[in-house]
Design an enzyme around this catalytic site. Sequence first.
Site, PDB file in Angstrom:
ATOM      1  N   HIS A 187       9.949   8.889   1.782  1.00  0.00           N
ATOM      2  CA  HIS A 187      11.349   9.243   1.607  1.00  0.00           C
ATOM      3  C   HIS A 187      12.056   8.287   0.645  1.00  0.00           C
ATOM      4  CE1 HIS A 187      14.994  11.267   2.901  1.00  0.00           C
ATOM      5  NE2 HIS A 187      15.562  10.088   2.744  1.00  0.00           N
ATOM      6  N   GLU A 221       6.701  14.487   2.027  1.00  0.00           N
ATOM      7  CA  GLU A 221       7.663  14.337   3.088  1.00  0.00           C
ATOM      8  C   GLU A 221       7.620  15.557   4.014  1.00  0.00           C
ATOM      9  OE1 GLU A 221      11.612  12.523   1.807  1.00  0.00           O
ATOM     10  OE2 GLU A 221      12.096  14.465   2.632  1.00  0.00           O
ATOM     11  N   ASN A 252     -21.459  -3.430  -2.814  1.00  0.00           N
ATOM     12  CA  ASN A 252     -22.876  -3.650  -2.635  1.00  0.00           C
ATOM     13  C   ASN A 252     -23.268  -3.571  -1.172  1.00  0.00           C
ATOM     14  OD1 ASN A 252     -24.841  -4.175  -4.657  1.00  0.00           O
ATOM     15  ND2 ASN A 252     -23.430  -5.713  -5.459  1.00  0.00           N
TER      16      ASN A 252
END
Lengths: 698, 160
Positions: free
Chosen positions: A49, A71, A429
């Site tokens: 918002h 929203e 990794n």
Amino acid sequence: MSAELDMSQYVDLFLQEADEQIEILEQETLKLEEDPTSERLQIIFRAAHTLKGSSRAMGFAGMAELTHEMENVLDQLREGRLLVSTEIADALLQCQDELRQMVVSIREGNGDQADCSALVAQLQGFVNGSSAPAAANTAPAAASGRQEESLSLSPELVDSLKQAAEQAPIRQLRVTLNPECVMKFARAYMVTGVLTEVAELLATVPSVEDLEEEKFNLQFLALFQGGPADDELLAQLKGISEIDSLVLSPWSAEAAPELTVVSNEAEAAPTAPATPTAPAAPAAPAAPTAKASSNDANKQAASVSGQTVRVDVTRLDALMNLIGELVIDRTRIAQIGSELGSKFNDPNIDALEETVSHIARITSDLQDQIMKARMMPIETVFNRFPRVVRDLANKLGKDVKLELVGGETELDRSVIEVIGDPLLHILRNSVDHGLEDPDTREQVGKPRQGRVLVKACHQDNHIVIEISDDGRGIDAERIRKKAVEKGLLTKDQAERLTEREALQYIFSSGFSTAAEVSEVSGRGVGMDIVRSNLQRLGGLIDLETEVGKGTRFVLRLPLTLAIIRGLLTKVGEQVIVLPLGSVVETLLVETESIQSVNRNEVIVLRGQTLPLVRLNDMFAIQSREDSTEDGQYVVVVGLAERRIGLAVDGLVGEKEVVIKSLSRFCGEVPGISGATILGDGNVALIADVNGIVLKESA
Amino acid sequence: MSQDAIVGPEIEASTSQVQHVEDRQTVVFRLSGESYGIDIFRVNEIIRMRDITPIPRTEAHIRGLVNLRGKTIPVVDLRVRMGLEVVEETDSSRIIVVDAEDGQVGIIVDAVNEVVTLEGQHIEPTPSLANDDQTEFVEAVAKRDAELVTLLNLDRALAA
């Protein structure tokens, strides 16, 4: 919508805020799947918002549209009409990526260019598909309760304002918006934005949140301290369009209770300027930070706004440089003082020395303080990880639980900036190569979910970061084989390697043991770069592994890259600084005890043979002729378990030095990592001990 | 120039006030008996010779680092760079601190004479064909009274 106001000055502010809000969005969305509480949804909703409001105010329609759709979805989630699913979380995360892109594009001056119609459609799909309330209608709208609260000035706010008023007079600004104003919150946001920037905004009535949600009529109040004079401030605010009137007046606690309720007045006469003598203050249910319940308990805590200031990092850097110069001059004055002291006998010289030592204390306190100001929690780096691991795990079909410990550990900005990529690489990794897929894990009797732990903590003047996984571990035998295949070692050599030594080969360039090259990692560029980057920072990386149990990488880094303790050595007529962190011990060895193996000089120290490197040869500096008479000074330096001896002509002492990087003009200089300025004003070079050790002990 | 002269852009030009588009304010210095010039807007300051810390294994014309009020800046020996005979520095030797691509760089010259405005009509660009050491770094030659001033192409002179 376009405001007549020149927006450019607000763009920085906007971008900064956008970064923060996107960060919140991402962090909370990631936690959402595990823990979909209504509080969390509320936080996410609010972030979206806020972004919507500010991007609209700035005229970035694309961003406003996207956040608007987010929203809508979040609202449905919040009201229980939609349930959190992986698809929704994915879509929200994609939105955040898109938002990040837009921020980048805006920062580069290209506006919020992006085509997010697909995303918007997807979001709309979620909303439309959910028109029937879902079964689990749990969370009642958190926001709806607020409107019912009474519209009187809360006593807490009056109290905290009273206390704040004792420190500086408070002024209030009454803003009346044009009744035709379509985006009230955007205007309010711009007004509070200006006030936050030029003055200290204490509170707004109604509260900032309510302003954002447009829970006000046409008027609102802003209470603030400091800032420019009335005229000047008004002039700055005049540029904001769709405002009918701005009334500035001093605020006083006595007047506060007799206020008219703004909403009534506003409806009656929206354009009438309010009488300055009657400051209006309707309700503020959530007064900002001040929860000063015991009135005079602590006046410090009573000042309504937060006690932090945003400072541009370049200013901190400049400050740091200035202090660096101060430290240099301090050392210089101390040296002059002691030179004078040895020549003359004068009480003034004692006084000088006393003053110098006082200055020394002050400068080092100053240095500490500014160092602290530059410190940031490593969280800022860690925050990127959950997302990366989540995406990676999805892609690889693995189930990974990432634990982050010690995010509050603080270290210097300079280190934070460079440490992110190496850490990310190791983390990738671990997930890619380290952890097995769920089925394999089950077969070997491990839980299906793999675990990766990233942990940071302080140790002496260093930060230690561990990345461990409970995966398959690294097989030293395989590394030996691979090293031979790659031609890095002969078979003989490989067999003679200890397990620990063999493991070090994963840091060699062009080395990857992944069976297949994956998109994620495994191209064999990586660990070598990780290690060399870390070493450039004066850091170390080590690993422990047990086949079938897991792997643990341990990184050790200095807290700052700006100042080090150094051992000053003499090489010829030049002073060379060796970082004390790498120095193991200093010796004076007899010239005869230096032996030669394969034409390389070595010394034997407690049964261990160490390669000896003469710094004057290395740096092509003429040695002093008398230097070898009473033996050879050797500084034993180490990197992990490697040790070598550095032959120098003399030892000068130990000092804290400010590191200056070599100008790029000089290019890369092998064996030298930087320069510093000594107490006598001369420049000394700082040796790249880690680099030398690596090269010479290989 | 017997003082530790700090010459900044704010110092007025000593000669002609007539403004042609191509007039150039130039710091004129001596090197091996000849006059050279650098655009004044590239010059930060001019300092006396001071201790230079050599940096090992760098190119010969990089003499080392000096301390400029707490900053370390690299210093280039222009004689070496231009293939001129190398001589001991004298009392009149100066380091001209200029803005280069990679930050501030000092260049050692025999002496700094003055700041002059060279009139555009007296400046002749040199043919770009010449490429021996001494002319490679020359941008133009200007006539001033009876004297020739060689205008240096600083970027080329300081490029690796």
